[in-house]
Design a protein around this motif. Sequence first.
Motif, PDB file in Angstrom:
ATOM      1  N   GLY A  71       0.796  -1.467  -0.243  1.00 30.82           N
ATOM      2  CA  GLY A  71      -0.109   0.314  -0.256  1.00 30.82           C
ATOM      3  C   GLY A  71       1.326   1.090   0.104  1.00 30.82           C
ATOM      4  N   HIS A  72       1.653   0.982  -0.015  1.00 26.89           N
ATOM      5  CA  HIS A  72       2.244   1.952   0.288  1.00 26.89           C
ATOM      6  C   HIS A  72       4.545   1.689  -0.462  1.00 26.89           C
ATOM      7  N   VAL A  73       4.228   2.326  -1.259  1.00 26.47           N
ATOM      8  CA  VAL A  73       5.366   2.015  -2.061  1.00 26.47           C
ATOM      9  C   VAL A  73       6.286   3.181  -2.836  1.00 26.47           C
ATOM     10  N   HIS A  74       8.024   3.415  -3.425  1.00 21.58           N
ATOM     11  CA  HIS A  74       8.263   4.711  -4.177  1.00 21.58           C
ATOM     12  C   HIS A  74       9.351   3.775  -5.244  1.00 21.58           C
ATOM     13  N   SER A  75       8.760   3.413  -6.443  1.00 23.09           N
ATOM     14  CA  SER A  75       9.519   2.674  -6.998  1.00 23.09           C
ATOM     15  C   SER A  75      10.823   2.796  -7.395  1.00 23.09           C
ATOM     16  N   GLY A 273      -0.751  10.311  -0.389  1.00 22.56           N
ATOM     17  CA  GLY A 273      -0.218   9.420  -0.677  1.00 22.56           C
ATOM     18  C   GLY A 273       1.409  10.333   0.946  1.00 22.56           C
ATOM     19  N   ASP A 274       2.234  10.667   0.362  1.00 24.27           N
ATOM     20  CA  ASP A 274       3.110  11.583   0.521  1.00 24.27           C
ATOM     21  C   ASP A 274       2.475  12.774   0.499  1.00 24.27           C
ATOM     22  N   LEU A 275       1.789  13.732   0.269  1.00 22.18           N
ATOM     23  CA  LEU A 275       1.292  14.158   1.053  1.00 22.18           C
ATOM     24  C   LEU A 275       1.697  14.995   2.776  1.00 22.18           C
ATOM     25  N   GLU A 362      -1.486   8.034   5.724  1.00 22.89           N
ATOM     26  CA  GLU A 362      -0.297   7.619   4.877  1.00 22.89           C
ATOM     27  C   GLU A 362      -0.053   7.432   6.878  1.00 22.89           C
ATOM     28  N   HIS A 363       0.913   5.960   7.421  1.00 21.85           N
ATOM     29  CA  HIS A 363       2.003   6.118   8.374  1.00 21.85           C
ATOM     30  C   HIS A 363       1.099   6.082   9.947  1.00 21.85           C
ATOM     31  N   ILE A 364       0.817   7.107   9.866  1.00 19.49           N
ATOM     32  CA  ILE A 364      -0.096   6.823  11.453  1.00 19.49           C
ATOM     33  C   ILE A 364       0.077   6.015  12.662  1.00 19.49           C
ATOM     34  N   SER A 428       5.206  -1.116   3.360  1.00 20.25           N
ATOM     35  CA  SER A 428       6.332  -1.328   3.533  1.00 20.25           C
ATOM     36  C   SER A 428       7.075   0.308   3.213  1.00 20.25           C
ATOM     37  N   ASP A 429       6.579   0.984   2.343  1.00 18.86           N
ATOM     38  CA  ASP A 429       6.850   2.242   2.348  1.00 18.86           C
ATOM     39  C   ASP A 429       8.338   2.571   1.738  1.00 18.86           C
ATOM     40  N   THR A 430       8.652   1.418   0.847  1.00 25.02           N
ATOM     41  CA  THR A 430      10.237   1.229   0.133  1.00 25.02           C
ATOM     42  C   THR A 430      10.329   2.392  -0.566  1.00 25.02           C
TER      43      THR A 430
END
Length: 548
Positions: A71-75, A273-275, A362-364, A428-430
């Motif tokens: 659910g949270h990726v930075h490819s 997302g990463d706002l 996200e994260h929370i 993962s927030d990879t």
Amino acid sequence: MTQQEAASPSSTLYRGGFVYSPVDPFATAMVVQDGKIAWVGSDEAATGHADSVDEVVELDGSLVTPAFVDGHVHSSMTGQGLDGVDLSQTSSLTEALRLIETAARHGRGRPLYAHSWDETNWPEGRPATSEELDRATFGGVVYMPRVDAHSACVTTALATSARAQGLDGWGGTGVVVREAHHAVRDMFYAGITPADRRHYIDLSMRAAAEAGIGLVHEMAAPHIGAPEDLADVVAAGERGDGPQVVPYWGELVDGEARARELARAYGVRGLAGDLCADGSIGSRTAHVRSPYLDGADPDNCGYGYLNVDTVRDHVAACTLAGLQAGFHVIGDAALDTITEGFRAAAELVGADRVRAARHRLEHIEMVDEAAIATLVELGIYASVQPVFEAWWGGKDGMYGARLGASRSLASNPYGSMAAAGVALVLGSDTPVTPFGPWEAIRACVNHHEPSQRISARSAFLAHTRGGWRAAGIDDRGYLDLGQPETFAVWSVGDLVVQAPDDRIQTWSTDPRSGTPGLPDLSEDADLPVNLRTVVRGRTVFDREGAFD
Ligand SMILES: [Zn+2]
């Protein structure tokens, strides 16, 4: 990987294993045909299918599950990390500097990406200085982001070309946060070619497929990468030779028209997302109600990037445009701003419409009862990264040092959120933590605070169906007739059923419980090994020799 490009037979019987399916808790076999699940059942019943299929695969005791959703990726950052100098396993700053020096010699002056360091693992207990990096790289360009990516060390060459000295967040020794960090990051990324980037995206997609992931939520944002980067990730997802992609773009809007315009321009599911509402605990930039307990400034409570009005306007605009809104939010003070903004938006456009838009956070990580109540009331999804808790939570971990034991143990309250009815999606927030669905589920099951553990089954569902639902798609992520042929095959030890409603782990191998078993996820157990990932009928990962 073998035969990735080989055309799949149009029908295959998998038998002799375990198939995790809601239709039949005792299923051991599955037929797939023309990209869809055609049948699920027992080996005995599967005999009738053996002659009519094109291929029979003997599972040999392995487990078939729906492919996971991250659910949270930075490819492209992930692929860049796979390509760069990984400092996550270094045990001292000296060792990190040695790896960087070696890479600099091999790179012959090329800009160097050295990532995922964590000074709390180092006896020196501090980041690198510009001076040390200059020496290690003979005056080269090094961008060295911390594991949480909210601060970085840089060489003098990079700081100078980015004009970081004198900006907000310039620490003087070569460590940058906030504006100074964004400036050096932008400068560094400006040197990367589109071909480099597409190569990184491919590396990341392959790693996801290898981890048994069939869908990633790409969290793009203006401060992370250019729209072209997002477009390349979306294109990679559409190619069909790796995981699917649901894209998000984290840019603040103040009106419905602008929200629609951005969503149309980038083809995204939401402006989420990463706002960033704040930073991270590791960098002491997450916005917290009471100060960090370590660090130079005893009054430091981090930093909130948004206010209630901007949150309200963004959420209202996205809601009216039928888009998901969302924010990166970690600290309790930042979450106060966010929840107040959400409630204000609900007053403006109606709580029903806000709920229907299925917004997400996200994260929370620091969530109290009042915040949980708002999440439940407004149907906001919690997109969490349980490996953060596993790595940094507990009394004696990094969160304990930054926040004290009680705030650390209260962090990432999955048990309280799940019990109250907050929908969870796991990720993962990879590259912050690597792709690793079973690692995330294991972290949920072994939360440092026993009252915050959730069952393996709930965590598994949050990492499969939950990931589809969080993207607004309700009927995906499980193995049932007519579902797309999207699954992973795992080599596992004994399957076990966790005793119901027991937060302290008790496992049973009793098949009569009527619940499909899952791998043993106790802390000392070996995690499942992926043998094959199939996405929409196409094999996107095959472990060498697994099915010979
Ligand atoms: Zn992120």
